[in-house]
Design a protein around this motif. Structure first.
Motif, mmCIF file in Angstrom:
data_model
loop_
_atom_site.group_PDB
_atom_site.id
_atom_site.type_symbol
_atom_site.label_atom_id
_atom_site.label_comp_id
_atom_site.label_asym_id
_atom_site.label_seq_id
_atom_site.Cartn_x
_atom_site.Cartn_y
_atom_site.Cartn_z
ATOM 1 N N LYS A 129 -11.482 -22.446 7.864
ATOM 2 C CA LYS A 129 -11.538 -23.271 6.649
ATOM 3 C C LYS A 129 -12.810 -24.113 6.639
ATOM 4 O O LYS A 129 -13.506 -24.192 5.624
ATOM 5 N N ALA A 130 -13.118 -24.745 7.761
ATOM 6 C CA ALA A 130 -14.326 -25.574 7.854
ATOM 7 C C ALA A 130 -15.579 -24.711 7.696
ATOM 8 O O ALA A 130 -16.529 -25.095 6.999
ATOM 9 N N ALA A 131 -15.589 -23.536 8.327
ATOM 10 C CA ALA A 131 -16.744 -22.635 8.247
ATOM 11 C C ALA A 131 -17.007 -22.218 6.800
ATOM 12 O O ALA A 131 -18.164 -22.174 6.356
ATOM 13 N N LYS A 132 -15.958 -21.924 6.072
ATOM 14 C CA LYS A 132 -16.118 -21.532 4.664
ATOM 15 C C LYS A 132 -16.647 -22.690 3.827
ATOM 16 O O LYS A 132 -17.457 -22.476 2.921
ATOM 17 N N MET A 133 -16.226 -23.919 4.133
ATOM 18 C CA MET A 133 -16.778 -25.086 3.432
ATOM 19 C C MET A 133 -18.274 -25.212 3.717
ATOM 20 O O MET A 133 -19.071 -25.455 2.809
ATOM 21 N N ILE A 134 -18.648 -25.043 4.979
ATOM 22 C CA ILE A 134 -20.062 -25.144 5.370
ATOM 23 C C ILE A 134 -20.877 -24.068 4.670
ATOM 24 O O ILE A 134 -21.956 -24.335 4.129
ATOM 25 N N SER A 135 -20.366 -22.864 4.640
ATOM 26 C CA SER A 135 -21.060 -21.764 3.982
ATOM 27 C C SER A 135 -21.241 -22.040 2.493
ATOM 28 O O SER A 135 -22.300 -21.783 1.920
ATOM 29 N N GLU A 136 -20.197 -22.570 1.876
ATOM 30 C CA GLU A 136 -20.256 -22.894 0.448
ATOM 31 C C GLU A 136 -21.323 -23.964 0.176
ATOM 32 O O GLU A 136 -22.090 -23.868 -0.770
ATOM 33 N N ILE A 137 -21.384 -24.965 1.030
ATOM 34 C CA ILE A 137 -22.336 -26.076 0.850
ATOM 35 C C ILE A 137 -23.774 -25.629 1.124
ATOM 36 O O ILE A 137 -24.697 -26.011 0.413
ATOM 37 N N THR A 138 -23.970 -24.812 2.154
ATOM 38 C CA THR A 138 -25.322 -24.452 2.605
ATOM 39 C C THR A 138 -25.825 -23.114 2.090
ATOM 40 O O THR A 138 -27.016 -22.820 2.197
ATOM 41 N N GLY A 139 -24.927 -22.272 1.599
ATOM 42 C CA GLY A 139 -25.314 -20.923 1.199
ATOM 43 C C GLY A 139 -25.447 -19.981 2.389
ATOM 44 O O GLY A 139 -26.019 -18.897 2.288
ATOM 45 N N ALA A 140 -24.909 -20.389 3.543
ATOM 46 C CA ALA A 140 -25.024 -19.603 4.774
ATOM 47 C C ALA A 140 -24.200 -18.327 4.712
ATOM 48 O O ALA A 140 -23.139 -18.280 4.086
ATOM 49 N N ASP A 141 -24.695 -17.294 5.398
ATOM 50 C CA ASP A 141 -23.901 -16.094 5.634
ATOM 51 C C ASP A 141 -22.784 -16.468 6.606
ATOM 52 O O ASP A 141 -22.947 -17.372 7.431
ATOM 53 N N LEU A 142 -21.669 -15.749 6.533
ATOM 54 C CA LEU A 142 -20.534 -15.994 7.424
ATOM 55 C C LEU A 142 -20.379 -14.849 8.420
ATOM 56 O O LEU A 142 -20.507 -13.684 8.049
ATOM 57 N N PHE A 143 -20.083 -15.201 9.670
ATOM 58 C CA PHE A 143 -19.749 -14.203 10.675
ATOM 59 C C PHE A 143 -18.589 -14.740 11.505
ATOM 60 O O PHE A 143 -18.692 -15.808 12.104
ATOM 61 N N LYS A 144 -17.489 -13.981 11.529
ATOM 62 C CA LYS A 144 -16.327 -14.375 12.319
ATOM 63 C C LYS A 144 -16.404 -13.736 13.696
ATOM 64 O O LYS A 144 -16.514 -12.512 13.823
ATOM 65 N N ILE A 145 -16.359 -14.557 14.729
ATOM 66 C CA ILE A 145 -16.356 -14.104 16.113
ATOM 67 C C ILE A 145 -14.916 -13.721 16.454
ATOM 68 O O ILE A 145 -14.030 -14.579 16.478
ATOM 69 N N GLU A 146 -14.698 -12.421 16.684
ATOM 70 C CA GLU A 146 -13.335 -11.936 16.923
ATOM 71 C C GLU A 146 -13.272 -11.107 18.203
ATOM 72 O O GLU A 146 -13.953 -10.091 18.306
ATOM 73 N N PRO A 147 -12.448 -11.531 19.150
ATOM 74 C CA PRO A 147 -12.276 -10.700 20.347
ATOM 75 C C PRO A 147 -11.446 -9.464 20.019
ATOM 76 O O PRO A 147 -10.573 -9.501 19.156
ATOM 77 N N LYS A 148 -11.737 -8.354 20.704
ATOM 78 C CA LYS A 148 -10.952 -7.128 20.496
ATOM 79 C C LYS A 148 -9.484 -7.349 20.851
ATOM 80 O O LYS A 148 -8.599 -6.847 20.189
ATOM 81 N N ALA A 149 -9.237 -8.109 21.908
ATOM 82 C CA ALA A 149 -7.864 -8.453 22.295
ATOM 83 C C ALA A 149 -7.596 -9.871 21.781
ATOM 84 O O ALA A 149 -8.035 -10.850 22.374
ATOM 85 N N SER A 150 -6.892 -9.948 20.679
ATOM 86 C CA SER A 150 -6.635 -11.248 20.041
ATOM 87 C C SER A 150 -5.688 -12.104 20.872
ATOM 88 O O SER A 150 -4.837 -11.592 21.601
ATOM 89 N N TYR A 151 -5.832 -13.400 20.713
ATOM 90 C CA TYR A 151 -4.859 -14.309 21.296
ATOM 91 C C TYR A 151 -3.541 -14.182 20.544
ATOM 92 O O TYR A 151 -3.512 -13.810 19.371
#
Length: 173
Positions: A30-52
């Motif tokens: 949620k915070a990352a999407k707010m930052i992206s919206e404010i800055t125009g930044a591209d988004l990249f989600k860091i996802e492990p293959k074996a999820s928690y």
């Protein structure tokens, strides 16, 4: 140059100020999407293959074991390059007063020379802990600005604080 917001986040059962609730979108996302919206930044989600685990108590034990073992979980994907980015907003939840180990996998995959990193985390009491120091240690040659710690329980109303922080760190470039 372009801006990237890279983040690790986890949905499922989460801890909110003394109680557990199920959420469909993680607090850091949620915070990352707010930052992206404010800055125009591209988004990249860091996802492990074996999820928690989606169960909070199991997740924190998995995170504790990863930390103890200094694990570097394999990720679902990585950007081909971060060369086009001069600024990276880096987000993560605070797990055991540290970043999830998947964030280390991401950081150790790139050369950070000449980049500016703006760290932000979500937490329920531990704040940034030593994560800014850890980012500086891992990301040799990067300028790491003052981080932002967001209490996860309040992330939905954090946009004004995020905007103020972005304004502040942009002046630190």
């Amino acid at each position: 140059m372009a801006i990237l917001t890279a983040y690790f986040s986890r949905a499922g059962e989460n801890y909110f100020g003394g109680e557990y609730r199920f959420i469909n979108v993680g607090n850091t996302e949620k915070a990352a999407k707010m930052i992206s919206e404010i800055t125009g930044a591209d988004l990249f989600k860091i996802e492990p293959k074996a999820s928690y685990s989606p169960t909070y108590s199991v997740c924190i034990e998995q995170a504790k074991a990863d930390l103890k073992n200094n694990a570097r979980p394999e990720l679902v994907s990585l950007p081909k390059s971060i060369d086009k980015y001069d600024e990276v907003y880096l987000g993560y939840p605070s797990y055991w007063r540290n970043m999830p180990m998947a964030v280390y996998t991401f950081l150790e995959s790139f050369n950070w020379e000449g980049k500016i990193i703006h760290p932000f985390c979500t937490h329920e009491g531990s704040g940034l802990s030593d994560t800014v120091k850890e980012i500086k240690r891992v990301c040799k040659g990067a300028k790491v600005t003052e981080g932002l710690a967001i209490v996860g329980s309040y992330v939905d109303s954090a946009k004004p604080s995020i905007e103020k922080w972005i304004e502040k760190v942009r002046k630190m470039k």
